[in-house]
Design a protein around this motif. Structure first.
Motif, short mmCIF file in Angstrom:
data_model
loop_
_atom_site.label_atom_id
_atom_site.label_comp_id
_atom_site.label_asym_id
_atom_site.label_seq_id
_atom_site.Cartn_x
_atom_site.Cartn_y
_atom_site.Cartn_z
N VAL A 207 36.09 48.19 42.90
CA VAL A 207 37.20 47.64 43.27
C VAL A 207 38.38 48.01 42.51
O VAL A 207 39.42 48.02 43.11
CB VAL A 207 37.19 45.98 42.81
CG1 VAL A 207 38.38 45.27 42.88
CG2 VAL A 207 35.93 45.37 43.71
N ASP A 211 39.92 48.96 46.57
CA ASP A 211 39.39 47.68 46.82
C ASP A 211 39.16 48.02 48.64
O ASP A 211 38.09 46.88 48.77
CB ASP A 211 40.22 46.54 46.65
CG ASP A 211 41.72 46.75 46.93
OD1 ASP A 211 42.03 47.76 47.66
OD2 ASP A 211 42.54 45.61 46.86
N SER A 221 35.75 42.19 47.26
CA SER A 221 36.56 42.43 46.10
C SER A 221 37.25 41.04 45.73
O SER A 221 37.61 40.70 44.54
CB SER A 221 37.69 43.30 46.81
OG SER A 221 38.37 42.53 47.91
N LYS A 225 36.82 40.03 41.87
CA LYS A 225 37.99 39.86 41.08
C LYS A 225 38.32 38.46 40.27
O LYS A 225 38.35 38.34 39.09
CB LYS A 225 39.56 39.90 42.00
CG LYS A 225 39.64 41.40 42.25
CD LYS A 225 40.99 41.48 43.30
CE LYS A 225 41.31 42.86 43.62
NZ LYS A 225 42.45 42.90 44.63
#
Length: 357
Positions: A207, A211, A221, A225
């Motif tokens: 990522v 990404d 992603s 995240k």
């Protein structure tokens, strides 16, 4: 001759993904851990409380920030706000009567919940735009802490932390508080050491690098995240609580301002992104170097008989400290961790690299 890697390597996945590929690395870590364990027995209380204790606490916090910046590649300028959430939550929980073990956990979980909000901002913007977004959230948290008397007592009030008790036993000695900070720092370090070898760690790196390419390869992603921000915030929350209960003994809004977030960011950048040993060195430089330079500068001026105005004496060490940070970044832009790795790589082949063909 201490770093050696002889024989045939990279023959199977298990051996290649081991925690310490070189025995010297493992021995060095064990030696440092042994020194940390015996430090309260050999060092004066002043050095223990003024140098080692804050170094361990801020290193744990910086490692959590390095997780989201170095591994996931998401700029974060609101990390101190998450430390404040964990600190206030844990102190209020302990004052309410909860055991400190649950208070720490509650502070970390609430910080993780709020930190996940940063992830939703990261889904829409990135780079400098994400940095400004997280900075805005830091300012929002600063305003909330300053204008919530029921939570903090007011902008200039302080909230006393109850006595730390673990497993029902009060921790009142300097050595006891030091070992609490050491245990937390070691726990975070072990977690990040193992994170590099897992699928989660490789997904975060994917990522960070791109990404969109990671999404093509099947890496979600969006999910990773959120995981990165939540995990980093969890570490920040507990680190803030440990900082208050073992070092400050009270919590105020001024302890977790935007300046603290910038200082933590400097620790990570100077130390090296995604570098664990670099984080230790970066915190050591940013946190402890100003005081040491000031003391050294005072001794030098005293020996040479140089008399300076108080304002000049106060600013010259700061200028020397800033020049030192710039010099390190010019020598190695990848941080102190890269300098350490260069030395280690040199020792891997020394003295055979001196043989010319």
């Amino acid at each position: 001759m201490f770093f050696r890697q002889s024989g045939i390597r990279h023959t199977d996945y298990v051996a290649d993904s081991c925690l310490f590929r070189i025995p010297a690395d493992r021995n060095l870590v064990l030696a440092c851990l042994l020194l940390a364990l015996v430090a309260p027995l050999v060092l004066p209380v002043y050095h223990l409380n003024s140098y080692l204790l804050p170094w361990l606490i801020w290193t744990a916090a910086a490692l959590g920030l390095n997780l989201v910046i170095g591994w996931a590649g998401q700029l974060h300028l609101g990390y101190a706000a998450l430390m404040a959430v964990g600190a206030y939550t844990s102190v209020h929980a302990a004052r309410f009567g909860l055991p400190w073990e649950l208070a720490f956990l509650l502070g970390g979980l609430l910080a993780a919940a709020i930190g996940s909000l940063f992830a939703f901002a990261a889904l829409r913007v990135k780079g400098l735009y994400l940095a400004l977004t997280t900075l805005a959230l830091q300012f929002v948290m600063d305003w909330v802490l300053s204008h919530s008397p029921w939570l903090t007592g007011g902008s200039h009030a302080s909230l006393q932390a109850p006595t730390l008790k673990l497993l029902g036993l009060p921790v009142t000695s300097e050595a006891g508080r030091y070992y609490v900070a050491l245990a937390w720092c070691v726990l975070v370090t072990v977690f990040l050491l193992n994170l590099r070898r897992t699928g989660l760690g490789r997904a975060l790196v994917a990522v960070r690098e791109k990404d969109y390419a990671a999404a093509i390869l099947g890496v979600n992603s969006f999910w990773f995240k959120i995981v990165a921000f939540a995990t980093s915030a969890f570490i920040a929350g507990i680190s803030g609580a440990v900082l208050v209960v073992t070092y400050y003994f009270l919590v105020t809004p001024e302890q977790f301002t935007v300046a603290v977030s910038i200082q933590l960011l400097a620790m990570v950048i100077v130390g090296g992104l995604a570098s664990i040993i670099g984080t230790y060195l970066g915190v050591l430089l940013i946190l402890l170097a100003p005081g040491l330079i000031n003391m050294l500068f005072g001794q030098i001026t005293g020996v040479l008989g140089i008399r300076l105005a108080p304002e000049t004496f106060a600013h010259i060490p700061s200028a020397v400290y800033g020049a030192l940070v710039i010099a390190f970044l010019i020598i190695e832009p990848l941080g102190l961790g890269r300098i350490w790795r260069n030395i280690r790589d040199y020792l891997l082949v020394w003295p055979f690299d001196q043989i010319k063909k």
